[in-house]
Scaffold this active site. Structure first.
Site, short mmCIF file in Angstrom:
data_model
loop_
_atom_site.label_atom_id
_atom_site.label_comp_id
_atom_site.label_asym_id
_atom_site.label_seq_id
_atom_site.Cartn_x
_atom_site.Cartn_y
_atom_site.Cartn_z
N HIS A 54 3.98 7.05 3.95
CA HIS A 54 4.93 5.94 3.76
C HIS A 54 4.46 5.02 2.64
CE1 HIS A 54 2.11 3.97 6.73
NE2 HIS A 54 2.35 2.89 6.00
N HIS A 62 0.82 -1.21 0.00
CA HIS A 62 0.00 0.00 0.00
C HIS A 62 0.85 1.25 0.00
CE1 HIS A 62 0.59 -0.67 4.42
NE2 HIS A 62 0.66 0.64 4.45
N GLU A 120 7.81 0.88 5.01
CA GLU A 120 7.33 -0.18 5.89
C GLU A 120 7.53 -1.51 5.16
OE1 GLU A 120 3.09 -0.03 6.63
OE2 GLU A 120 3.22 -1.41 8.33
#
Lengths: 134, 134
Positions: free
Chosen positions: A79, A7, A130
């Protein structure tokens, strides 16, 4: 090591308005808001054919995105999340190569209930990365 | 209206170092650098299983990403690109809903040889959004 882009996370001030924008103006498939108190965010998932966009609004006094929104009052991309097969092996390989893992270095359970790590933006072109064990 | 996430673009100071980072540290499939003089960038494509990351380094005196790197000296996520089927119809729908299209409002031929538009970050949660006719 990295696999799919899981994502892209966008921090927003008003998740209702941002949801309407993506639903009505951009015609996307937008979920209802979900409060994740233990992560300090309210999240909305935008499902695209090949990946997800996550809208994040601060929740509570210690939200991890509050400072970002102070610096970026209009919101912005917070992010990106890449999938990895084995988060422990990924962490070992990254720290061996000199890249910094945020926090204790131990994977935590992320917003999707899976182990995640965050990498230091200074080591990744100013980008908060991430890693999520898929 | 929006379809696949075509790419996430990351502005970097040193595309050689950033390529090495993605190839060696993150183990991704990284292309050779390609100079796109007419777009003022050198670009590297990182192919993930479901989408692409594009690394952009300024090229020439009038690079459209030079100012971004002045403000973000470590680099950072510059824009995200969503695919649309019909860029003219997308533009009409967006302007009708009050969203601002950058420049003249007419689609231009982007870095992939396809018609593109950029949307005003102030209207999209502080995020520079590119639309590309797929």
């Amino acid at each position: 090591m990295i696999g799919r882009l899981n994502h892209v996370a966008i921090a927003v001030r008003d998740i209702g308005a941002a949801s309407q924008l993506y639903r009505n103006t951009l015609g996307a498939d937008v979920s209802a808001p979900e409060a994740l108190a233990e992560h300090g965010v309210t999240v909305v998932f935008i499902t695209l054919p090949n990946t997800k966009i996550e809208l994040l609004e601060p929740l509570g006094a210690d939200s991890p995105i509050a400072k970002f929104l102070e610096k970026n009052p209009d919101g912005g991309i917070h992010h990106i999340c890449y999938e990895v097969e084995d988060i422990g092996a990924a962490r070992d390989q990254l720290t061996k190569s000199g890249a910094r893992v945020l926090g204790s270095g131990e994977p935590k359970i992320g917003a999707h209930g899976k182990p995640v790590l965050f990498l230091h933006p200074k080591d990744f072109n100013g980008t908060l990365v991430e890693l999520e064990q898929a």
